[in-house]
Design a protein around this motif. Structure first.
Motif, PDB file in Angstrom:
ATOM      1  N   PHE A   1     -13.752  -0.773  -1.619  1.00  8.52           N
ATOM      2  CA  PHE A   1     -14.137  -1.523  -0.423  1.00  8.52           C
ATOM      3  C   PHE A   1     -13.413  -2.859  -0.283  1.00  8.52           C
ATOM      4  N   MET A   2     -12.713  -3.296  -1.335  1.00  7.91           N
ATOM      5  CA  MET A   2     -12.178  -4.652  -1.360  1.00  7.91           C
ATOM      6  C   MET A   2     -11.031  -4.880  -0.394  1.00  7.91           C
ATOM      7  N   THR A   3     -10.311  -3.833  -0.013  1.00  5.54           N
ATOM      8  CA  THR A   3      -9.172  -4.027   0.895  1.00  5.54           C
ATOM      9  C   THR A   3      -9.370  -3.322   2.224  1.00  5.54           C
ATOM     10  N   ARG A   4     -10.569  -2.827   2.513  1.00  7.46           N
ATOM     11  CA  ARG A   4     -10.823  -2.199   3.800  1.00  7.46           C
ATOM     12  C   ARG A   4     -10.767  -3.246   4.913  1.00  7.46           C
ATOM     13  N   GLY A   5      -9.831  -3.089   5.814  1.00  5.58           N
ATOM     14  CA  GLY A   5      -9.690  -4.025   6.917  1.00  5.58           C
ATOM     15  C   GLY A   5      -9.089  -5.353   6.526  1.00  5.58           C
ATOM     16  N   ILE A   6      -8.387  -5.402   5.407  1.00  5.95           N
ATOM     17  CA  ILE A   6      -7.845  -6.670   4.918  1.00  5.95           C
ATOM     18  C   ILE A   6      -6.686  -7.156   5.781  1.00  5.95           C
ATOM     19  N   ASP A   7      -6.280  -6.354   6.756  1.00  3.30           N
ATOM     20  CA  ASP A   7      -5.191  -6.758   7.649  1.00  3.30           C
ATOM     21  C   ASP A   7      -5.569  -7.942   8.531  1.00  3.30           C
ATOM     22  N   ALA A   8      -6.882  -8.150   8.779  1.00  5.94           N
ATOM     23  CA  ALA A   8      -7.305  -9.263   9.639  1.00  5.94           C
ATOM     24  C   ALA A   8      -8.769  -9.588   9.353  1.00  5.94           C
ATOM     25  N   PRO A   9      -9.162 -10.857   9.442  1.00  8.86           N
ATOM     26  CA  PRO A   9     -10.557 -11.225   9.165  1.00  8.86           C
ATOM     27  C   PRO A   9     -11.559 -10.458  10.021  1.00  8.86           C
TER      28      PRO A   9
ATOM     29  N   SER B   1      -6.009   1.247   3.108  1.00 11.47           N
ATOM     30  CA  SER B   1      -6.560   0.376   2.076  1.00 11.47           C
ATOM     31  C   SER B   1      -6.536   1.106   0.754  1.00 11.47           C
ATOM     32  N   TYR B   2      -6.686   0.328  -0.331  1.00 10.80           N
ATOM     33  CA  TYR B   2      -6.798   0.929  -1.651  1.00 10.80           C
ATOM     34  C   TYR B   2      -8.206   1.496  -1.790  1.00 10.80           C
ATOM     35  N   PRO B   3      -8.397   2.636  -2.479  1.00 13.88           N
ATOM     36  CA  PRO B   3      -9.741   3.203  -2.632  1.00 13.88           C
ATOM     37  C   PRO B   3     -10.748   2.185  -3.171  1.00 13.88           C
TER      38      PRO B   3
ATOM     39  N   GLU C   1      -8.709  -3.985  -7.308  1.00 13.92           N
ATOM     40  CA  GLU C   1      -8.313  -3.267  -6.095  1.00 13.92           C
ATOM     41  C   GLU C   1      -7.357  -4.101  -5.245  1.00 13.92           C
ATOM     42  N   ILE C   2      -7.575  -5.417  -5.242  1.00 12.17           N
ATOM     43  CA  ILE C   2      -6.715  -6.294  -4.439  1.00 12.17           C
ATOM     44  C   ILE C   2      -5.293  -6.257  -4.973  1.00 12.17           C
ATOM     45  N   GLY C   3      -5.144  -6.416  -6.297  1.00 14.79           N
ATOM     46  CA  GLY C   3      -3.819  -6.400  -6.892  1.00 14.79           C
ATOM     47  C   GLY C   3      -3.120  -5.065  -6.722  1.00 14.79           C
ATOM     48  N   LEU C   4      -3.856  -3.970  -6.843  1.00 16.06           N
ATOM     49  CA  LEU C   4      -3.237  -2.656  -6.691  1.00 16.06           C
ATOM     50  C   LEU C   4      -2.813  -2.406  -5.262  1.00 16.06           C
ATOM     51  N   PHE C   5      -3.561  -2.926  -4.301  1.00 13.86           N
ATOM     52  CA  PHE C   5      -3.149  -2.849  -2.902  1.00 13.86           C
ATOM     53  C   PHE C   5      -1.845  -3.613  -2.683  1.00 13.86           C
ATOM     54  N   LEU C   6      -1.787  -4.839  -3.242  1.00 11.69           N
ATOM     55  CA  LEU C   6      -0.590  -5.669  -3.050  1.00 11.69           C
ATOM     56  C   LEU C   6       0.588  -5.168  -3.872  1.00 11.69           C
ATOM     57  N   LYS C   7       0.322  -4.414  -4.927  1.00  9.11           N
ATOM     58  CA  LYS C   7       1.401  -3.798  -5.702  1.00  9.11           C
ATOM     59  C   LYS C   7       2.191  -2.833  -4.840  1.00  9.11           C
ATOM     60  N   THR C   8       1.510  -2.158  -3.920  1.00  9.01           N
ATOM     61  CA  THR C   8       2.171  -1.239  -3.000  1.00  9.01           C
ATOM     62  C   THR C   8       2.657  -1.965  -1.755  1.00  9.01           C
ATOM     63  N   HIS C   9       1.797  -2.841  -1.210  1.00 10.42           N
ATOM     64  CA  HIS C   9       2.146  -3.566   0.023  1.00 10.42           C
ATOM     65  C   HIS C   9       2.764  -4.909  -0.352  1.00 10.42           C
ATOM     66  N   ARG C  10       3.974  -4.843  -0.830  1.00 10.02           N
ATOM     67  CA  ARG C  10       4.680  -6.039  -1.302  1.00 10.02           C
ATOM     68  C   ARG C  10       4.871  -7.042  -0.165  1.00 10.02           C
TER      69      ARG C  10
END
Length: 322
Positions: free
Chosen positions: A143-151, A139-141, A230-239
């Protein structure tokens, strides 16, 4: 920054495009059922704080997964009968802090419970003391993307479950009146308040201030300020993972919890707030179905919102409900 979001007329009509999952209710019903398989085990230990007008209890209860969660319960010093109860949730990065930081609500003659937020409490205030023992995917540093792989893995599944259990724990004390329970919080705490308002059916009122965690599809693309960024920066890497990420977030979107709100509500927003843009707040407010609702709008303020002026507004407003 000057006004950057929709006009006031557009805000009052705005509706989120966030898609509610078909199994939203089933997901949360099962999540809370699993949590309640663990004994609440709410423990209240009196502490000597040096304060003479209040009695403070160091509280531990079982939250998500039976994990220990901390809180403070503060009562007027000579309380001898069940009191109206204010349950409070804190902003992003903060914890329950120290007891003397939270004297407002007990000063009104109410019981006050403040929940520690698991894994947080190291960014501001007096700190926190609740771990988050659950791991997750990269996840991106923050809390916003911790475990975002699944609900089922997402960080706020644990936090929102803790919050429901916090209400149950606070209500279990003999000097609190469960029938007069109010949920309050600002920013992240406001977002948690909205979730609790959608998951706990018998609250007397809720008051989410400049709430976070609402209308993720708009928030993640409208503001470049953290924590939403944080969400956008995570998706910037995980295209290519935008659709999956938004699907996970939809289970935690305040708009969908708001649609289930069954208590009177006082929201607040600030029109120059880039952290929690006003359209995302109005998205939740406009979805709130209870006819007894209001929103205080602070035209020239950023994320501080109404600050002490809004605290005064809440004090006046809550007289009608507790």
């Amino acid at each position: 920054m000057a006004l950057f979001d929709l006009s006031r007329d557009e805000l009052e009509a705005y509706r989120s495009v966030s898609t509610e999952p078909e199994d939203f209710d089933a997901f949360w019903s099962e999540t809370l059922r699993e949590a309640r398989e663990h004994d609440l085990d709410a423990r209240f230990e009196a502490v000597d704080t040096g304060l003479t007008t209040v009695q403070v209890y160091d509280v531990t209860f079982a939250g998500f997964g039976g994990h220990p969660v901390k809180g403070w319960l503060t009562l007027p010093a000579r309380a001898d009968r069940p009191l109206p109860l204010v349950v409070e949730f804190v902003g992003y990065g903060g914890g329950r802090g120290l007891p003397h930081e939270h004297l407002l609500w007990a000063s009104t003659g109410r019981a006050h419970f403040i929940m520690d937020t698991r894994g947080q409490g190291s960014a501001w205030g007096g700190g926190g003391g609740t771990a988050d023992p659950v791991g997750g995917a990269p996840s991106y540093p923050g809390f916003m993307t911790r475990g975002i792989d699944a609900p089922g893995n997402y960080y706020y599944r644990r936090v929102f479950t803790d919050a429901v259990r916090a209400v149950e724990a606070a209500r279990s004390h003999p000097l609190t009146d469960a029938s007069r329970t109010v949920a309050v919080g600002s920013s992240q705490g406001g977002g948690i308040t909205i979730a609790v308002g959608g998951l706990v059916p018998d609250l007397a009122a809720v008051a989410p201030d400049v709430p976070f965690l609402c209308d993720f599809p708009r928030a993640a693309t409208l503001t470049d300020r953290h924590p939403y960024r944080e969400i956008g920066l995570f998706l910037k890497t995980h295209r290519g993972r935008t659709e999956d990420a938004l699907r996970t977030l939809s289970y935690f979107d305040g708009v969908h919890f708001a649609a289930r709100g069954s208590a009177p509500a006082l929201f607040s927003t600030a029109l120059e707030d880039q952290t929690c843009p006003p359209s995302t707040v109005f998205a939740a407010f406009n979805a709130w179905p209870h006819e007894d609702k209001a929103i205080e709008v602070y035209e020239f303020n950023d994320h501080e919102g109404g600050g002490p002026y809004h605290e005064a507004a809440k004090l006046r407003w809550l007289r009608s409900y507790t």
